[in-house]
Design a protein around this motif. Structure first.
Motif, mmCIF file in Angstrom:
data_model
loop_
_atom_site.group_PDB
_atom_site.id
_atom_site.type_symbol
_atom_site.label_atom_id
_atom_site.label_comp_id
_atom_site.label_asym_id
_atom_site.label_seq_id
_atom_site.Cartn_x
_atom_site.Cartn_y
_atom_site.Cartn_z
ATOM 1 N N LEU A 1 7.382 -5.206 11.909
ATOM 2 C CA LEU A 1 7.470 -6.651 12.112
ATOM 3 C C LEU A 1 8.759 -6.963 12.848
ATOM 4 O O LEU A 1 9.818 -6.423 12.525
ATOM 5 N N SER A 2 8.669 -7.833 13.847
ATOM 6 C CA SER A 2 9.866 -8.252 14.573
ATOM 7 C C SER A 2 9.973 -9.770 14.548
ATOM 8 O O SER A 2 8.978 -10.481 14.747
ATOM 9 N N ARG A 3 11.188 -10.268 14.326
ATOM 10 C CA ARG A 3 11.406 -11.716 14.331
ATOM 11 C C ARG A 3 11.404 -12.279 15.742
ATOM 12 O O ARG A 3 11.252 -13.486 15.922
ATOM 13 N N ASN A 4 11.569 -11.410 16.739
ATOM 14 C CA ASN A 4 11.506 -11.858 18.127
ATOM 15 C C ASN A 4 11.017 -10.710 19.003
ATOM 16 O O ASN A 4 11.436 -9.564 18.829
ATOM 17 N N GLN A 5 10.118 -11.018 19.925
ATOM 18 C CA GLN A 5 9.654 -10.053 20.914
ATOM 19 C C GLN A 5 10.067 -10.537 22.305
ATOM 20 O O GLN A 5 9.852 -11.702 22.643
ATOM 21 N N THR A 6 10.625 -9.638 23.092
ATOM 22 C CA THR A 6 11.021 -10.011 24.447
ATOM 23 C C THR A 6 9.909 -9.758 25.460
ATOM 24 O O THR A 6 9.966 -10.256 26.587
ATOM 25 N N ALA A 7 8.895 -8.980 25.067
ATOM 26 C CA ALA A 7 7.786 -8.679 25.979
ATOM 27 C C ALA A 7 6.480 -8.588 25.201
ATOM 28 O O ALA A 7 5.695 -7.652 25.366
ATOM 29 N N GLY A 8 6.234 -9.573 24.341
ATOM 30 C CA GLY A 8 4.986 -9.597 23.589
ATOM 31 C C GLY A 8 3.805 -9.790 24.515
ATOM 32 O O GLY A 8 3.909 -10.426 25.562
ATOM 33 N N ARG A 9 2.668 -9.229 24.126
ATOM 34 C CA ARG A 9 1.506 -9.320 24.996
ATOM 35 C C ARG A 9 0.235 -9.529 24.191
ATOM 36 O O ARG A 9 0.136 -9.146 23.026
ATOM 37 N N GLY A 10 -0.736 -10.147 24.865
ATOM 38 C CA GLY A 10 -2.046 -10.353 24.286
ATOM 39 C C GLY A 10 -3.082 -9.534 25.024
ATOM 40 O O GLY A 10 -2.759 -8.599 25.753
ATOM 41 N N ARG A 11 -4.347 -9.895 24.859
ATOM 42 C CA ARG A 11 -5.421 -9.155 25.527
ATOM 43 C C ARG A 11 -5.342 -9.331 27.035
ATOM 44 O O ARG A 11 -4.906 -10.340 27.554
ATOM 45 N N ARG A 12 -5.810 -8.263 27.747
ATOM 46 C CA ARG A 12 -5.894 -8.248 29.206
ATOM 47 C C ARG A 12 -4.553 -8.580 29.868
ATOM 48 O O ARG A 12 -4.506 -9.242 30.905
ATOM 49 N N GLY A 13 -3.445 -8.110 29.244
ATOM 50 C CA GLY A 13 -2.131 -8.248 29.842
ATOM 51 C C GLY A 13 -1.519 -9.626 29.750
ATOM 52 O O GLY A 13 -0.467 -9.882 30.351
ATOM 53 N N ARG A 14 -2.149 -10.533 29.004
ATOM 54 C CA ARG A 14 -1.592 -11.878 28.883
ATOM 55 C C ARG A 14 -0.299 -11.849 28.064
ATOM 56 O O ARG A 14 -0.103 -11.010 27.188
ATOM 57 N N VAL A 15 0.561 -12.801 28.321
ATOM 58 C CA VAL A 15 1.801 -12.932 27.554
ATOM 59 C C VAL A 15 1.481 -13.564 26.202
ATOM 60 O O VAL A 15 0.700 -14.512 26.110
ATOM 61 N N TRP A 16 2.072 -13.003 25.127
ATOM 62 C CA TRP A 16 1.965 -13.610 23.802
ATOM 63 C C TRP A 16 3.301 -14.274 23.490
ATOM 64 O O TRP A 16 4.326 -13.613 23.390
ATOM 65 N N PRO B 1 0.819 -1.226 0.000
ATOM 66 C CA PRO B 1 0.000 0.000 0.000
ATOM 67 C C PRO B 1 0.846 1.267 0.000
ATOM 68 O O PRO B 1 1.805 1.394 0.762
ATOM 69 N N GLU B 2 0.451 2.194 -0.834
ATOM 70 C CA GLU B 2 1.195 3.447 -0.991
ATOM 71 C C GLU B 2 1.139 4.265 0.295
ATOM 72 O O GLU B 2 0.105 4.378 0.948
ATOM 73 N N GLY B 3 2.284 4.832 0.664
ATOM 74 C CA GLY B 3 2.357 5.711 1.818
ATOM 75 C C GLY B 3 2.452 5.009 3.165
ATOM 76 O O GLY B 3 2.428 5.671 4.206
ATOM 77 N N VAL B 4 2.559 3.684 3.156
ATOM 78 C CA VAL B 4 2.645 2.912 4.398
ATOM 79 C C VAL B 4 4.069 2.378 4.555
ATOM 80 O O VAL B 4 4.600 1.734 3.651
ATOM 81 N N GLY B 5 4.679 2.643 5.698
ATOM 82 C CA GLY B 5 6.038 2.185 5.946
ATOM 83 C C GLY B 5 6.102 0.687 6.219
ATOM 84 O O GLY B 5 5.092 0.043 6.542
ATOM 85 N N ARG B 6 7.313 0.149 6.110
ATOM 86 C CA ARG B 6 7.553 -1.288 6.330
ATOM 87 C C ARG B 6 8.889 -1.431 7.036
ATOM 88 O O ARG B 6 9.948 -1.174 6.450
ATOM 89 N N GLU B 7 8.856 -1.828 8.309
ATOM 90 C CA GLU B 7 10.072 -1.959 9.107
ATOM 91 C C GLU B 7 10.203 -3.402 9.594
ATOM 92 O O GLU B 7 9.275 -3.942 10.197
ATOM 93 N N ILE B 8 11.353 -4.016 9.338
ATOM 94 C CA ILE B 8 11.620 -5.387 9.752
ATOM 95 C C ILE B 8 12.729 -5.340 10.800
ATOM 96 O O ILE B 8 13.841 -4.855 10.521
ATOM 97 N N LEU B 9 12.437 -5.828 12.007
ATOM 98 C CA LEU B 9 13.388 -5.771 13.113
ATOM 99 C C LEU B 9 13.780 -7.181 13.540
ATOM 100 O O LEU B 9 12.971 -8.112 13.477
ATOM 101 N N ALA B 10 15.023 -7.318 13.986
ATOM 102 C CA ALA B 10 15.465 -8.615 14.500
ATOM 103 C C ALA B 10 14.837 -8.897 15.858
ATOM 104 O O ALA B 10 14.423 -10.037 16.142
#
Length: 253
Positions: A38-53, A5-14
């Motif tokens: 987009l990240s290939r790894n998250q150290t503190a990913g989270r889901g709804r209501r504070g759950r860990v993803w 999509p035009e005008g939308v950035g794309r960032e890929i992080l390790a």
């Protein structure tokens, strides 16, 4: 690849703490342009209501940062944009629309198991409007163990383990971003009605009994529909109940 999509950035992080947290940091910094992170790894990913993803290697974790006009309801309806975009991207990968269904308010199912989740987080933007993070996690390669989830949770599944193969996160993002842009343009141009109709056509367990859990109480009834704003309509013993937010649990079939 479908056109980005035009005008939308794309960032890929390790690696990063959370793609949603990074999206909200963009908002606080006053950056106006939408961007996928987009990240290939998250150290503190989270889901709804504070759950860990939990993000296993090869799985998808990304967030779209965007500014939204129209207040909380307009921001919340981006969950439906994301769900429809996920459905389209998964069908583009597999060619099998019959395998997938949408679970209110924020999940995508593969043959009845939880494949993907959506987490919206928002703040007021410094220059007006709502700074919105649309976080999306997809079990592309593997699924977390069921015992790591709460009681009654939908069993987790993955695309690779269920169907014998899956795209890379980067390849999946290149399908997801144009699909999101398509449905978001329809929301902005036509309102929520066409998205509501499309979502209901792909929804899981309409007309079937469910349990809706809210803080401090639990409601049972038939999943009747979603209303004109996207709230769940539950046909319960005490009458029709409209729920803007809840955790939904399916009963065994």
């Amino acid at each position: 690849m479908t056109r980005w999509p035009e005008g939308v950035g794309r960032e890929i992080l390790a690696e990063i703490d959370s793609t949603n947290a990074e999206a909200l940091r963009r908002g606080r910094a006053g950056r106006p342009d939408p961007a996928w992170i987009l990240s290939r790894n998250q150290t503190a990913g989270r889901g709804r209501r504070g759950r860990v993803w939990q993000q296993d290697p090869g799985n998808f974790a990304a967030s779209l940062f965007m500014l939204v006009e129209g207040g909380p309801t307009a921001a919340a309806q981006r969950s439906f944009v994301a769900a429809l975009a996920l459905f389209d991207a998964l069908v583009a990968v597999t060619g099998r629309p019959e395998l997938f269904a949408l679970k209110w308010p924020n999940d995508v199912l593969l043959t009845g198991g939880k494949l993907a989740g959506i987490l919206l987080e928002s703040e007021m933007a410094p220059r007006g409007g709502v700074a919105l993070a649309v976080g999306i996690g997809v079990n592309l390669r593997s699924a977390p163990e069921a015992r790591a989830l709460g009681p009654g949770a939908t069993r987790p599944v993955s695309l690779g383990e269920s169907l014998g193969g899956a795209p890379t996160p980067e390849e999946f993002l290149d399908l997801l971003a144009p699909a999101f842009a398509h449905w978001d343009a329809r929301l902005r141009g036509e309102g929520f009605a066409p998205l509501r109709a499309a979502w209901l056509a792909r929804a899981a367990r309409i007309g079937e009994p469910i349990v809706a859990r809210l803080p401090g109480r639990e409601l049972s009834g038939l999943f009747e529909t979603i209303d004109a704003d996207g709230a769940l309509v539950l046909a319960a013993a005490e009458g029709r109940i409209t729920l803007p937010a809840a955790d939904v649990f399916f009963l065994p079939v």
